[in-house]
Design a protein around this motif. Structure first.
Motif, PDB file in Angstrom:
ATOM      1  N   LYS A   5       3.542 -49.474  22.040  1.00 56.44           N
ATOM      2  CA  LYS A   5       2.777 -48.779  23.197  1.00 56.44           C
ATOM      3  C   LYS A   5       3.293 -49.220  24.625  1.00 56.44           C
ATOM      4  O   LYS A   5       4.124 -48.648  25.165  1.00 56.44           O
ATOM      5  CB  LYS A   5       1.853 -48.277  23.333  1.00 56.44           C
TER       6      LYS A   5
ATOM      7  N   ASP B 213      -0.877 -52.772  19.108  1.00 52.72           N
ATOM      8  CA  ASP B 213      -0.408 -52.113  20.037  1.00 52.72           C
ATOM      9  C   ASP B 213       0.759 -52.244  21.174  1.00 52.72           C
ATOM     10  O   ASP B 213       1.017 -51.420  22.130  1.00 52.72           O
ATOM     11  CB  ASP B 213      -1.691 -51.987  21.491  1.00 52.72           C
TER      12      ASP B 213
ATOM     13  N   ASN C 243       2.331 -42.510  32.593  1.00 52.52           N
ATOM     14  CA  ASN C 243       1.261 -42.348  32.087  1.00 52.52           C
ATOM     15  C   ASN C 243       0.766 -44.678  32.663  1.00 52.52           C
ATOM     16  O   ASN C 243       1.176 -45.493  31.275  1.00 52.52           O
ATOM     17  CB  ASN C 243       0.564 -41.730  30.920  1.00 52.52           C
ATOM     18  N   THR C 244       0.407 -45.150  33.538  1.00 49.03           N
ATOM     19  CA  THR C 244       0.115 -46.286  33.215  1.00 49.03           C
ATOM     20  C   THR C 244      -0.773 -47.034  32.936  1.00 49.03           C
ATOM     21  O   THR C 244      -1.685 -48.006  33.281  1.00 49.03           O
ATOM     22  CB  THR C 244       0.583 -46.453  35.218  1.00 49.03           C
ATOM     23  N   ASN C 245      -2.199 -46.272  32.280  1.00 50.11           N
ATOM     24  CA  ASN C 245      -3.359 -47.095  31.664  1.00 50.11           C
ATOM     25  C   ASN C 245      -2.990 -46.985  30.777  1.00 50.11           C
ATOM     26  O   ASN C 245      -3.344 -46.288  29.600  1.00 50.11           O
ATOM     27  CB  ASN C 245      -4.389 -45.709  31.961  1.00 50.11           C
ATOM     28  N   ILE C 246      -2.089 -47.761  30.124  1.00 45.01           N
ATOM     29  CA  ILE C 246      -1.809 -48.812  28.883  1.00 45.01           C
ATOM     30  C   ILE C 246      -2.992 -49.638  28.688  1.00 45.01           C
ATOM     31  O   ILE C 246      -2.893 -50.984  29.268  1.00 45.01           O
ATOM     32  CB  ILE C 246      -0.653 -48.881  28.602  1.00 45.01           C
ATOM     33  N   ASN C 247      -3.959 -50.170  27.429  1.00 44.76           N
ATOM     34  CA  ASN C 247      -4.861 -51.550  27.130  1.00 44.76           C
ATOM     35  C   ASN C 247      -3.911 -51.648  25.734  1.00 44.76           C
ATOM     36  O   ASN C 247      -4.189 -51.243  25.183  1.00 44.76           O
ATOM     37  CB  ASN C 247      -6.270 -50.278  26.968  1.00 44.76           C
TER      38      ASN C 247
ATOM     39  N   THR D 280      -5.748 -54.177  23.232  1.00 46.35           N
ATOM     40  CA  THR D 280      -6.190 -55.236  22.994  1.00 46.35           C
ATOM     41  C   THR D 280      -5.654 -55.937  21.682  1.00 46.35           C
ATOM     42  O   THR D 280      -7.212 -56.503  21.496  1.00 46.35           O
ATOM     43  CB  THR D 280      -7.870 -53.737  23.230  1.00 46.35           C
TER      44      THR D 280
ATOM     45  N   THR E   6       5.939 -37.478  35.567  1.00 45.61           N
ATOM     46  CA  THR E   6       4.707 -38.476  35.378  1.00 45.61           C
ATOM     47  C   THR E   6       4.616 -39.795  34.364  1.00 45.61           C
ATOM     48  O   THR E   6       4.820 -39.095  32.816  1.00 45.61           O
ATOM     49  CB  THR E   6       3.521 -36.996  35.207  1.00 45.61           C
TER      50      THR E   6
END
Length: 80
Positions: A21, A18, A8-12, A14, A6
């Protein structure tokens, strides 16, 4: 053999801090990073974004006394 992975494609992103990451995610996939687009969204230069992408850490500044500290009293007397 079945491998479940799996991602995680929700990388913000800002801030510039960051960016490492994003590097971890990109290294594990076949995606090319668009530094110009990220720089435009963050309001920074693309070279700065690239530098932080490759894990640049900002150094802490030294608390170094000024060259004029020993003459501070003399300077204030002259200015008055």
């Amino acid at each position: 053999m079945i491998i479940n992975n799996t991602i995680n494609t929700n990388i913000n992103i800002t801030t510039l801090e960051d960016m490492p990451k994003l590097k971890v995610f990109v290294d594990n996939s076949n995606i090319k990073v668009n530094f110009s687009k990220i720089a435009k969204e963050l309001g920074k230069d693309r070279k700065t974004v690239k530098k932080y992408y490759y894990s640049f850490k900002k150094t802490k500044t030294r608390n170094k006394p000024s060259k004029y500290d020993e003459f501070y009293d003399t300077i204030t007397i002259i200015m008055i």
